[in-house]
Enzyme design. Structure first.
Site, PDB file in Angstrom:
ATOM      1  N   TRP A 323       0.829  -1.206   0.000  1.00 42.80           N
ATOM      2  CA  TRP A 323       0.000   0.000   0.000  1.00 42.80           C
ATOM      3  C   TRP A 323       0.864   1.258   0.000  1.00 42.80           C
ATOM      4  CZ3 TRP A 323      -0.285   3.890   3.739  1.00 42.80           C
ATOM      5  CH2 TRP A 323      -1.289   4.835   3.544  1.00 42.80           C
ATOM      6  N   HIS A 324       2.022   1.193   0.659  1.00 43.99           N
ATOM      7  CA  HIS A 324       2.874   2.377   0.737  1.00 43.99           C
ATOM      8  C   HIS A 324       3.527   2.707  -0.596  1.00 43.99           C
ATOM      9  CE1 HIS A 324       2.555   1.866   5.136  1.00 43.99           C
ATOM     10  NE2 HIS A 324       2.879   3.143   5.180  1.00 43.99           N
ATOM     11  N   GLY A 325       3.613   1.749  -1.490  1.00 46.44           N
ATOM     12  CA  GLY A 325       4.206   2.052  -2.782  1.00 46.44           C
ATOM     13  C   GLY A 325       4.395   0.812  -3.629  1.00 46.44           C
TER      14      GLY A 325
END
Length: 460
Positions: A323-325
């Site tokens: 989700w962060h990247g």
């Protein structure tokens, strides 16, 4: 538009307060005024994607309305899948194409598209509401109230992730009722605290460690500076906690209490404790909408429940990383934390009880070391930092070393910002009002003397 620049602090925010002050006596104008202000804020900061935000609100609200009238669950399921598809298109399409190209042995076409600011956060807001609607936990709301839930400008771009049940009934309340001055002062205190965390702590650390990570992209960092790079997680704490505190303060100015997002995570004595204190609203979302469904689904026979439980823990944290990247280093970071949570859970069950000091040291070491993987951008760059740890730290950089020691000490020793503010504002203190005023003036002067740095979580 950034919370820490002149256009927001000196133009948009005063204008927004004035507009809402004029709308406040008229109940029918309060929500429309906040919706208009929120869409204006998003349009100024992210003009190409305002249409995406508006369409997202309309389509999801219409899906919720259709479900409320027909009870057809596939409508909500389709809306949830559509939200995930849009997020995947903007955030993960090129990542998937690149990795597919590696598997097939030939390059795949990529999309030349930018990531809309806040798309991860407003997508998750849609999903939380729609899932609860399908379960019968959430009612249908008017378009204006739903639009404000998705686009409320203090938290639209980077959270906190707010559940519909926490804020829906707060929207449209009268702000300027008896006692409003205290809430207003609390709001200003949170804004001042957040700006201080961002400008004087996070940005100062960033000025030191950003060049080190840039050097790591080129090769091993063997000049003794790699040790300074370990402070990245402290930088991201004060950066994102600063944003969250500003958002909480802005919410109070408009009659909305947003949830706290950090609770002194670097005082944790276990990795489980850490993840109950760090980015609290995201972890609650992952727990309730990812982890629990994975654990409660009948994937494995009942006798293998414990295995499914731990697998769900690792997978949830891997998805947290993704989700962060769209990068394997984020997946690796999340997977390592998932494995650490499994080890911690097993240790609590079968291992001897550790002294709190040892638990704290192990937790901080894990967080700081894995933070290198998170920040480095690529596994190679992370390895270049780790190689540099074989070289003793360079103590000739006196000013940098002092900052990299003092600022983390604040993260290790001080309570959460909301606890500090609660302690200081327990009763009226004229000196505190003067101190906040002087602090805000110092912040404005500091902003005028340097380039404005964006918040880290705008990228996620």
């Amino acid at each position: 538009m950034l919370f820490n620049d002149y256009p927001f602090l000196l133009v948009f925010l005063p204008a927004a307060i004035l507009i809402y002050r004029l709308a406040d006596p008229h109940p029918q104008l309060r929500i429309p005024a906040l919706v208009l202000l929120s869409l204006t804020f998003y349009a100024i900061g992210n003009p190409p994607f305002i249409l995406l935000l508006v369409l997202s609100i309309l389509i999801n609200w219409l899906a919720a309305l259709a479900f409320a009238r027909t009870g057809m669950r596939p409508i909500v399921t389709a809306a949830i899948l559509a939200n995930l598809a849009v997020l995947a298109l903007f955030k993960y399409a090129n990542f998937l194409a690149y990795n597919l190209g590696l598997v097939l042995g030939r390059p795949m076409p990529t999309l030349d598209i930018a990531l809309p600011l806040g798309i991860s956060f407003f997508t998750f807001h849609h999903i939380m509401y729609l899932v609860d609607l399908r379960k019968g936990k959430a009612p249908a709301y008017s378009l204006g109230r739903y639009a404000l839930y998705i686009a409320f400008f203090p938290q639209a771009l980077a959270g906190p992730l707010v559940r519909w049940s926490e804020v829906m009934q707060q929207f449209g309340r009268q702000v300027y009722s008896p006692g409003w001055q205290r809430e207003f002062c609390l709001g200003i205190s949170f804004i001042a605290m957040g700006l201080f965390e961002k400008i004087f702590l996070a940005d100062r650390l960033g000025q030191i460690i950003d060049p080190i990570y840039a050097q790591a992209q080129l090769g091993p960092v063997m000049n003794g500076a790699a040790w300074l790079a370990l402070s990245f997680n402290v930088q991201i704490l004060f950066d994102f906690a600063g944003y969250s505190d500003i958002a909480i303060g802005l919410g109070l100015l408009f009659g909305v209490k947003l949830p706290f997002n950090f609770n002194a995570p670097f005082r944790s004595t276990s990795i489980q404790d850490f993840w109950q204190r760090w980015h609290i609203t995201l972890m609650l979302f992952l727990r309730d909408y990812v982890f629990h469904p994975l654990v409660n689904s009948r994937i494995l026979p009942r006798r293998w429940f414990q295995l499914q439980y731990f697998a769900a823990m690792v997978l949830t944290m891997s998805l947290c990383g993704l989700w962060h990247g769209a990068s394997w280093n984020f997946v690796l970071w999340g997977t390592l934390h998932g494995c650490a949570l499994v080890v911690c859970s097993l240790w609590r069950r079968f291992g001897p009880r550790l002294p709190q000091l040892i638990g704290w040291v192990l937790t901080v070491m894990l967080v700081l070391l894995t933070g290198v993987i998170f920040r480095a951008g690529t596994p190679d760059a992370a390895w270049h930092i780790f190689q540099g740890l074989a070289v003793p730290p360079n103590l000739d950089r006196t000013r940098q070393v002092v900052l990299v020691v003092l600022i983390p000490l604040m993260a290790f020793l001080l309570p959460a910002s909301q606890d500090i503010i609660a302690l200081l504002t327990r009763r009226p203190r004229p000196w505190l009002a003067a101190l906040v005023g002087i602090g805000l003036l110092a912040i404005l002067v500091e902003l005028g003397e340097r380039n404005v740095n964006g918040f880290a979580y705008y990228r996620f």
